[in-house]
Motif scaffolding. Structure first.
Motif, PDB file in Angstrom:
ATOM      1  N   GLU A 133       0.835  -1.214   0.000  1.00 47.71           N
ATOM      2  CA  GLU A 133       0.000   0.000   0.000  1.00 47.71           C
ATOM      3  C   GLU A 133       0.860   1.250   0.000  1.00 47.71           C
ATOM      4  O   GLU A 133       0.607   2.206  -0.750  1.00 47.71           O
ATOM      5  N   ILE A 134       1.885   1.262   0.853  1.00 52.18           N
ATOM      6  CA  ILE A 134       2.764   2.433   0.951  1.00 52.18           C
ATOM      7  C   ILE A 134       3.558   2.616  -0.338  1.00 52.18           C
ATOM      8  O   ILE A 134       3.697   3.735  -0.858  1.00 52.18           O
ATOM      9  N   GLN A 135       4.078   1.516  -0.857  1.00 53.07           N
ATOM     10  CA  GLN A 135       4.863   1.586  -2.093  1.00 53.07           C
ATOM     11  C   GLN A 135       4.009   2.083  -3.254  1.00 53.07           C
ATOM     12  O   GLN A 135       4.467   2.902  -4.064  1.00 53.07           O
ATOM     13  N   ASP A 136       2.774   1.587  -3.353  1.00 57.73           N
ATOM     14  CA  ASP A 136       1.871   2.036  -4.422  1.00 57.73           C
ATOM     15  C   ASP A 136       1.615   3.534  -4.323  1.00 57.73           C
ATOM     16  O   ASP A 136       1.624   4.251  -5.328  1.00 57.73           O
ATOM     17  N   TRP A 137       1.361   4.011  -3.089  1.00 55.37           N
ATOM     18  CA  TRP A 137       1.113   5.445  -2.898  1.00 55.37           C
ATOM     19  C   TRP A 137       2.344   6.250  -3.306  1.00 55.37           C
ATOM     20  O   TRP A 137       2.231   7.263  -4.007  1.00 55.37           O
ATOM     21  N   TRP A 138       3.512   5.782  -2.862  1.00 53.82           N
ATOM     22  CA  TRP A 138       4.754   6.512  -3.137  1.00 53.82           C
ATOM     23  C   TRP A 138       5.018   6.604  -4.642  1.00 53.82           C
ATOM     24  O   TRP A 138       5.366   7.675  -5.148  1.00 53.82           O
ATOM     25  N   MET A 139       4.838   5.507  -5.354  1.00 54.78           N
ATOM     26  CA  MET A 139       5.112   5.503  -6.790  1.00 54.78           C
ATOM     27  C   MET A 139       4.098   6.363  -7.538  1.00 54.78           C
ATOM     28  O   MET A 139       4.435   7.001  -8.539  1.00 54.78           O
ATOM     29  N   ARG A 140       2.836   6.375  -7.086  1.00 60.37           N
ATOM     30  CA  ARG A 140       1.837   7.258  -7.723  1.00 60.37           C
ATOM     31  C   ARG A 140       2.223   8.725  -7.542  1.00 60.37           C
ATOM     32  O   ARG A 140       2.055   9.544  -8.446  1.00 60.37           O
ATOM     33  N   GLN A 141       2.760   9.037  -6.355  1.00 62.77           N
ATOM     34  CA  GLN A 141       3.098  10.430  -6.052  1.00 62.77           C
ATOM     35  C   GLN A 141       4.373  10.895  -6.747  1.00 62.77           C
ATOM     36  O   GLN A 141       4.429  11.987  -7.298  1.00 62.77           O
ATOM     37  N   PHE A 142       5.432  10.041  -6.699  1.00 63.61           N
ATOM     38  CA  PHE A 142       6.766  10.532  -7.048  1.00 63.61           C
ATOM     39  C   PHE A 142       7.452   9.764  -8.169  1.00 63.61           C
ATOM     40  O   PHE A 142       8.498  10.211  -8.663  1.00 63.61           O
ATOM     41  N   LYS A 143       6.926   8.591  -8.548  1.00 61.82           N
ATOM     42  CA  LYS A 143       7.544   7.776  -9.608  1.00 61.82           C
ATOM     43  C   LYS A 143       8.998   7.416  -9.298  1.00 61.82           C
ATOM     44  O   LYS A 143       9.797   7.141 -10.197  1.00 61.82           O
ATOM     45  N   THR A 144       9.352   7.407  -8.009  1.00 61.46           N
ATOM     46  CA  THR A 144      10.711   7.065  -7.592  1.00 61.46           C
ATOM     47  C   THR A 144      10.676   6.606  -6.143  1.00 61.46           C
ATOM     48  O   THR A 144       9.669   6.806  -5.451  1.00 61.46           O
ATOM     49  N   SER A 145      11.763   6.004  -5.678  1.00 62.85           N
ATOM     50  CA  SER A 145      11.832   5.512  -4.305  1.00 62.85           C
ATOM     51  C   SER A 145      12.394   6.591  -3.380  1.00 62.85           C
ATOM     52  O   SER A 145      13.018   7.561  -3.840  1.00 62.85           O
ATOM     53  N   PRO A 146      12.200   6.459  -2.054  1.00 61.48           N
ATOM     54  CA  PRO A 146      12.808   7.415  -1.112  1.00 61.48           C
ATOM     55  C   PRO A 146      14.328   7.421  -1.238  1.00 61.48           C
ATOM     56  O   PRO A 146      14.940   6.393  -1.552  1.00 61.48           O
TER      57      PRO A 146
END
Length: 294
Positions: A197-210
Motif C-alpha cells: 500500500e505504501i509503495q503504491d502510494w509513493w510511486m503514484r506520487q513521485f515515480k521514484t523511491s525514497p
C-alpha cells in the motif's frame, strides 16, 4: 492407557525438554516426575524420552506419542468449551489472535470491559502479524482473529473500523516536500500488504523511491524516532492521538483524492459463534465500535 493427567504430564515434558522445569510447572518433585514417566513408558512399552546433560530429547516413538497426546488434549479442551457453553452464564476460554498494532492500541479497553462484564470467562491472547493470525485460525488454535488489511477468508468477516494513514514529521507539511529533504524515511516491519500500500502510494506520487530509508522492528521505535526529528514516517491513525506536540500529520490520499484507509477485520468460523464466550465478545465489540463512532 494413560489418563488425561498423564497426557498433560507428557505434554509439559515435551514443551520444556527439561526435568527440573517440568517438575516446577507440574508442582511435583523431580524424583516423583521421573517415577511417573517410567510408569508411563512401561505402559507404552518403549522409551519416549532420552536424558542427557543438556536435558531431554524425544525418541522417534516419543514424537508419535506426543503428537497423539496433543491431539487428545486439544479435543478435550474443545469438549470442555462445549460443556461450558451449555451452562448458564458466560465462561470458558476466549482464544483470540490479534495483529500487534491492534493489540497495543485498540484492544486493551475492549478486553478490560469484557473481563469486567464476564469475570468467569478466561482470555487467551496471541499477537503477531496478520499473516500469523490467519495461520492461527486455519490451524484452529483460536476462536477469533483480528487482522489488518483486506482478508482472504471464506468464513465470517466483520469489519471493525478503518483508520487513515498519515505522513508524520516535525517539519514536512506537504507530500511534495519529501522530494526536497535528505532526511530518511523511517519504516517499521509489517505485513507485505501494508508495504505494498505504501509503495503504491509513493510511486503514484513521485515515480521514484525514497532517497534514504531506515527500517526498524517495532512501530513504537518508528514513532519515537520520528517524533524526535530523526526522519519522517507513514503511520496509521490507530497509533496516533492528539497528544503529539509539534508533529505534523498529513493525510495520505489515493488516486481519487480520498483518504487512504487501513481496515481492521474480525474473522472467525461460523462454528465459533456457538460458544457463548465468543458471541459475548463479538457483541461487546460491536457495541464498543458503535460508541466509538458516535
Amino acid at each position: 492407557m494413560s489418563s488425561i493427567s498423564e497426557f498433560h504430564l507428557l505434554s509439559v515434558l515435551a514443551q520444556e525438554m527439561n526435568m527440573r522445569k517440568a517438575s516446577e510447572r507440574l508442582f511435583v518433585s523431580q524424583p516423583a516426575l521421573s517415577q511417573r514417566l517410567q510408569t508411563i513408558e512401561k505402559e507404552w512399552g518403549t522409551k519416549l524420552f532420552i536424558r542427557s546433560q543438556k536435558g531431554l530429547a524425544l525418541t522417534p516413538a516419543g514424537e508419535h506419542v506426543i503428537q497423539f497426546v496433543n491431539e487428545v488434549l486439544g479435543k478435550e479442551e474443545k469438549v470442555r468449551e462445549t460443556i461450558h457453553s451449555l451452562q448458564s452464564g458466560v465462561s470458558g476460554t476466549l482464544k483470540i489472535a490479534v495483529a500487534s498494532i491492534v493489540g497495543q492500541n485498540w484492544l486493551p479497553p475492549v478486553l478490560k470491559k469484557y473481563s469486567d462484564t464476564y469475570p468467569q470467562a478466561k482470555i487467551s491472547l496471541i499477537t503477531g502479524w496478520s499473516s500469523e493470525i490467519l495461520k492461527s485460525l486455519y490451524d484452529d488454535q483460536v476462536h477469533i482473529g483480528i487482522i489488518r488489511g483486506m482478508p482472504d477468508w471464506k468464513g465470517v468477516k466483520i469489519k471493525l473500523f478503518s483508520d487513515p494513514l498519515f505522513l508524520v514529521d516535525r517539519d514536512i507539511t506537504r507530500p511534495e516536500q519529501l522530494l526536497e529533504t535528505d532526511r530518511p524515511f523511517i519504516q517499521f516491519k509489517s505485513d507485505s500488504n501494508y508495504y505494498q500500500e505504501i509503495q503504491d502510494w509513493w510511486m503514484r506520487q513521485f515515480k521514484t523511491s525514497p532517497k534514504r530509508t531506515i527500517v526498524v522492528d517495532q512501530i513504537e521505535t518508528c514513532k519515537q524516532l520520528t517524533f524526535n526529528g530523526l526522519g519522517y514516517s507513514i503511520l496509521p491513525g490507530i497509533t496516533l492521538n492528539n497528544s503529539e506536540k509539534e508533529i505534523y500529520k498529513v493525510p495520505l490520499l489515493d488516486e481519487n483524492g480520498e483518504s487512504l484507509q487501513r481496515d481492521t477485520w474480525l474473522l472467525a468460523y461460523e462454528s465459533s459463534f456457538k460458544l457463548k464466550q465468543v458471541q459475548a465478545f463479538v457483541d461487546l465489540i460491536k457495541e464498543h465500535s458503535s460508541q466509538s463512532s458516535e
